[in-house]
Design a protein around this motif. Structure first.
Motif, mmCIF file in Angstrom:
data_model
loop_
_atom_site.group_PDB
_atom_site.id
_atom_site.type_symbol
_atom_site.label_atom_id
_atom_site.label_comp_id
_atom_site.label_asym_id
_atom_site.label_seq_id
_atom_site.Cartn_x
_atom_site.Cartn_y
_atom_site.Cartn_z
ATOM 1 N N LEU A 1 0.615 -1.372 -0.506
ATOM 2 C CA LEU A 1 0.025 -0.208 -0.129
ATOM 3 C C LEU A 1 1.029 1.521 0.425
ATOM 4 O O LEU A 1 1.892 1.029 1.049
ATOM 5 C CB LEU A 1 -0.555 0.112 1.167
ATOM 6 C CG LEU A 1 -1.731 1.794 1.570
ATOM 7 C CD1 LEU A 1 -2.546 1.738 0.317
ATOM 8 C CD2 LEU A 1 -2.450 1.665 3.116
ATOM 9 N N VAL A 2 0.655 2.365 -0.714
ATOM 10 C CA VAL A 2 1.401 3.094 -0.861
ATOM 11 C C VAL A 2 0.626 4.541 -0.458
ATOM 12 O O VAL A 2 -0.982 4.576 -1.022
ATOM 13 C CB VAL A 2 1.818 3.470 -2.147
ATOM 14 C CG1 VAL A 2 1.066 3.409 -3.369
ATOM 15 C CG2 VAL A 2 2.754 5.330 -2.490
ATOM 16 N N LEU A 3 0.915 5.287 0.057
ATOM 17 C CA LEU A 3 -0.331 5.924 1.108
ATOM 18 C C LEU A 3 0.352 7.338 1.404
ATOM 19 O O LEU A 3 1.720 7.915 0.960
ATOM 20 C CB LEU A 3 -0.003 6.394 2.370
ATOM 21 C CG LEU A 3 -0.678 6.934 3.444
ATOM 22 C CD1 LEU A 3 -2.130 7.165 2.629
ATOM 23 C CD2 LEU A 3 -0.761 6.822 5.085
ATOM 24 N N THR A 4 -0.281 8.256 0.111
ATOM 25 C CA THR A 4 0.752 9.857 -0.372
ATOM 26 C C THR A 4 -0.451 11.202 0.007
ATOM 27 O O THR A 4 -1.708 10.342 0.617
ATOM 28 C CB THR A 4 0.357 9.543 -2.353
ATOM 29 O OG1 THR A 4 1.394 10.726 -2.659
ATOM 30 C CG2 THR A 4 -0.872 9.402 -2.370
ATOM 31 N N VAL A 5 -0.016 11.730 -0.112
ATOM 32 C CA VAL A 5 -0.826 13.071 0.247
ATOM 33 C C VAL A 5 -1.212 13.842 -0.221
ATOM 34 O O VAL A 5 -2.219 13.880 0.038
ATOM 35 C CB VAL A 5 0.701 14.076 0.953
ATOM 36 C CG1 VAL A 5 0.040 15.652 1.464
ATOM 37 C CG2 VAL A 5 0.940 13.155 2.065
ATOM 38 N N GLU B 1 -1.043 -5.492 -9.968
ATOM 39 C CA GLU B 1 -1.358 -6.657 -8.562
ATOM 40 C C GLU B 1 -0.218 -7.134 -7.163
ATOM 41 O O GLU B 1 0.684 -6.830 -7.693
ATOM 42 C CB GLU B 1 -1.113 -8.759 -9.417
ATOM 43 C CG GLU B 1 -2.215 -9.974 -8.416
ATOM 44 C CD GLU B 1 -1.458 -11.406 -8.580
ATOM 45 O OE1 GLU B 1 -1.761 -11.414 -7.654
ATOM 46 O OE2 GLU B 1 -1.551 -11.421 -9.863
ATOM 47 N N GLY B 2 -1.350 -7.113 -5.998
ATOM 48 C CA GLY B 2 -0.330 -6.687 -5.030
ATOM 49 C C GLY B 2 -0.116 -5.542 -4.554
ATOM 50 O O GLY B 2 0.209 -4.758 -3.295
ATOM 51 N N LEU B 3 -0.740 -4.232 -5.735
ATOM 52 C CA LEU B 3 -0.609 -2.995 -5.429
ATOM 53 C C LEU B 3 -1.388 -1.776 -4.716
ATOM 54 O O LEU B 3 -2.863 -2.749 -5.464
ATOM 55 C CB LEU B 3 -0.203 -1.869 -6.499
ATOM 56 C CG LEU B 3 0.095 -0.149 -6.020
ATOM 57 C CD1 LEU B 3 1.417 0.176 -5.162
ATOM 58 C CD2 LEU B 3 0.790 -0.117 -7.259
ATOM 59 N N TRP B 4 -2.128 -1.285 -3.794
ATOM 60 C CA TRP B 4 -3.108 -0.272 -3.119
ATOM 61 C C TRP B 4 -2.252 1.288 -3.527
ATOM 62 O O TRP B 4 -1.138 1.491 -2.766
ATOM 63 C CB TRP B 4 -3.628 -1.655 -1.623
ATOM 64 C CG TRP B 4 -4.053 -2.140 -2.333
ATOM 65 C CD1 TRP B 4 -5.399 -1.944 -1.956
ATOM 66 C CD2 TRP B 4 -4.143 -3.977 -2.093
ATOM 67 N NE1 TRP B 4 -6.121 -3.433 -2.101
ATOM 68 C CE2 TRP B 4 -4.820 -4.118 -2.053
ATOM 69 C CE3 TRP B 4 -2.747 -4.520 -2.374
ATOM 70 C CZ2 TRP B 4 -5.130 -5.947 -2.153
ATOM 71 C CZ3 TRP B 4 -3.223 -5.686 -2.240
ATOM 72 C CH2 TRP B 4 -3.684 -6.474 -1.957
ATOM 73 N N VAL B 5 -3.372 2.168 -3.323
ATOM 74 C CA VAL B 5 -3.222 3.677 -3.303
ATOM 75 C C VAL B 5 -4.092 3.930 -2.283
ATOM 76 O O VAL B 5 -5.318 3.988 -2.431
ATOM 77 C CB VAL B 5 -2.955 3.824 -4.854
ATOM 78 C CG1 VAL B 5 -2.524 5.602 -5.054
ATOM 79 C CG2 VAL B 5 -2.047 2.923 -5.531
ATOM 80 N N ALA B 6 -3.680 4.936 -1.822
ATOM 81 C CA ALA B 6 -4.479 5.900 -1.051
ATOM 82 C C ALA B 6 -3.900 7.514 -1.053
ATOM 83 O O ALA B 6 -2.664 7.276 -0.677
ATOM 84 C CB ALA B 6 -4.857 5.381 0.353
ATOM 85 N N MET B 7 -4.506 8.437 -0.686
ATOM 86 C CA MET B 7 -3.979 9.568 -0.787
ATOM 87 C C MET B 7 -5.368 10.086 0.694
ATOM 88 O O MET B 7 -6.124 10.026 0.470
ATOM 89 C CB MET B 7 -4.547 10.874 -1.914
ATOM 90 C CG MET B 7 -4.209 12.013 -1.435
ATOM 91 S SD MET B 7 -5.104 12.672 -3.191
ATOM 92 C CE MET B 7 -6.239 12.959 -2.725
ATOM 93 N N LEU B 8 -4.062 10.687 1.108
ATOM 94 C CA LEU B 8 -3.979 11.344 2.505
ATOM 95 C C LEU B 8 -5.757 12.271 2.254
ATOM 96 O O LEU B 8 -5.278 13.379 2.180
ATOM 97 C CB LEU B 8 -3.288 11.412 3.511
ATOM 98 C CG LEU B 8 -3.309 12.558 4.374
ATOM 99 C CD1 LEU B 8 -4.195 11.664 5.589
ATOM 100 C CD2 LEU B 8 -2.738 13.354 5.376
ATOM 101 N N ASP B 9 -6.622 12.752 3.562
ATOM 102 C CA ASP B 9 -7.408 13.806 2.740
ATOM 103 C C ASP B 9 -7.921 13.840 4.782
ATOM 104 O O ASP B 9 -7.895 13.089 5.971
ATOM 105 C CB ASP B 9 -8.066 13.359 2.424
ATOM 106 C CG ASP B 9 -9.616 14.539 2.450
ATOM 107 O OD1 ASP B 9 -9.427 15.511 3.918
ATOM 108 O OD2 ASP B 9 -11.026 14.598 2.076
ATOM 109 N N ALA B 10 -6.798 15.512 5.004
ATOM 110 C CA ALA B 10 -6.255 15.527 6.166
ATOM 111 C C ALA B 10 -7.689 15.721 7.470
ATOM 112 O O ALA B 10 -7.979 15.231 8.556
ATOM 113 C CB ALA B 10 -5.346 16.551 6.492
ATOM 114 N N THR B 11 -8.568 16.587 6.569
ATOM 115 C CA THR B 11 -9.862 16.649 7.402
ATOM 116 C C THR B 11 -10.573 15.541 7.668
ATOM 117 O O THR B 11 -11.404 15.275 8.188
ATOM 118 C CB THR B 11 -11.065 17.524 6.224
ATOM 119 O OG1 THR B 11 -10.465 18.873 6.584
ATOM 120 C CG2 THR B 11 -12.361 17.704 7.501
#
Length: 339
Positions: free
Chosen positions: A34-38, A63-73
């Motif tokens: 999982l890559v968590l980006t801003v 395959e094997g890759l998840w992505v999420a972007m931070l929403d601070a609020t």
């Protein structure tokens, strides 16, 4: 067990792109990643080939890759719902000062990122969580934010504003202070003072939960592998050096420094073909001097701090797909053990 890889550094050095490239590389090595980006640039969203949201989404083509972007609020809304009574949490979320505090203060954004990352690590749904830190304070805020937020919520200023933590404190506020604030607001023609007081009173109730969570986050950060991304420019270099003095107190010592956009070393001794115009020859010489300076800067930092140096070559075009992201790491040569 889920491992964490924290990618940090000053803003503008390509940290988010390196984070994505490392995540793609890890996924292709067989790790559920999982890559968590801003706040990825549009070209990075295109390169990853996915609409990035606040919740992890599996990549449709990798395959094997998840992505999420931070929403601070949104992340802070989850924080207060976990650490406050339901009615208090909703009142906090509805308060206009909550949105301002969670959206505009770097420390609160860094805490939200760290808390969200810790939540994903605790979930143990991935082998590796790659965390692209917010650029505030060159990335150091990400590591110090948990303790700073705990100090803020339970600190002297907030205690002074809300009074001692006594049973029935909320009852006393409702019966004594609130009527006076309403009277003052009536004179001022708004309910500003009451809303401010409500915000601080409600925020104070989250202290126990946030303080406990801050300690948990700090434990995760001490176990995480940290890499610093920089370029050879003076300002990012100064920020990179700061990590070797600041991090030992709050996180693991950097395992590697990634020098992004490095000029080819072959330029150092390059000679123009016979008959080249003088202006072109002089330009080649200038680039050779710059490549030499960059190599010297890399060597000096590596030797001074005893850290692995990863040289990411300058590219004519930014990455446009998953393969070009992975190629960034491939062209950098062998990596130290990061996961």
């Amino acid at each position: 067990m889920t491992k964490a890889l924290v990618v940090t550094g000053a803003g503008g050095v390509g940290k988010t792109t390196i984070s994505a490239a490392l995540a793609v590389t890890a996924a292709r090595s067989g790790l559920r990643t999982l890559v968590l980006t801003v706040d990825p640039a549009q070209r990075l969203s295109t390169a990853l080939g996915i609409a990035i949201g606040n919740e992890p989404d599996p990549h449709p083509e990798e395959e094997g890759l998840w992505v999420a972007m931070l929403d601070a609020t949104a992340s802070w809304q989850e924080v207060v719902r976990r650490h406050a009574d339901p009615d208090v949490a909703e009142r906090l979320i509805d308060n206009e000062f909550f949105a301002a505090a969670t959206s505009h203060f770097p420390a609160s954004q860094s805490f939200a990122a760290a808390e969200q990352a810790a939540t994903y690590i605790d979930a143990r749904a991935w082998d590796l969580v790659v965390i692209d830190t917010p650029p505030a304070a060159g990335g150091i805020d990400f590591f110090t934010a948990p303790a700073r937020m705990a100090d803020l919520v339970g600190g002297r200023i907030l205690r002074w504003l809300t009074g001692a933590r006594l049973p029935g404190r909320r009852f006393l506020f409702d019966r004594t202070a609130k009527p006076m604030l309403r009277l003052a607001d009536h004179v001022l023609g708004s309910n500003l003072l009451e809303r401010i007081a409500e915000f601080f009173m409600d925020l104070r109730t989250t202290y126990d939960g946030i303080a406990k969570r801050a300690r948990q986050i700090e434990r995760h950060m001490r176990k995480a592998t940290t890499v610093v991304v920089t370029t050879s420019d003076p300002a990012p270099m100064r920020e990179a050096v700061r990590f070797f003095h600041a991090l030992p107190e709050v996180a693991s010592r950097p395992a590697a420094v990634f020098f992004n956009r490095s000029l080819p070393e072959t330029w150092i001794d390059a000679r123009p073909p016979r008959g080249t115009e003088a202006a072109l020859a002089a330009n080649l010489a200038r680039w050779g001097v710059e490549a030499q300076k960059q190599r010297s800067a890399r060597r000096e930092l590596g030797e001074r701090h005893g850290v692995a140096i990863v040289t990411v070559p300058w590219q004519r075009r930014p990455p446009t797909d998953l393969d070009s992201l992975a190629e960034m790491i491939e062209t950098a040569g062998s990596l130290p053990q990061l996961w």
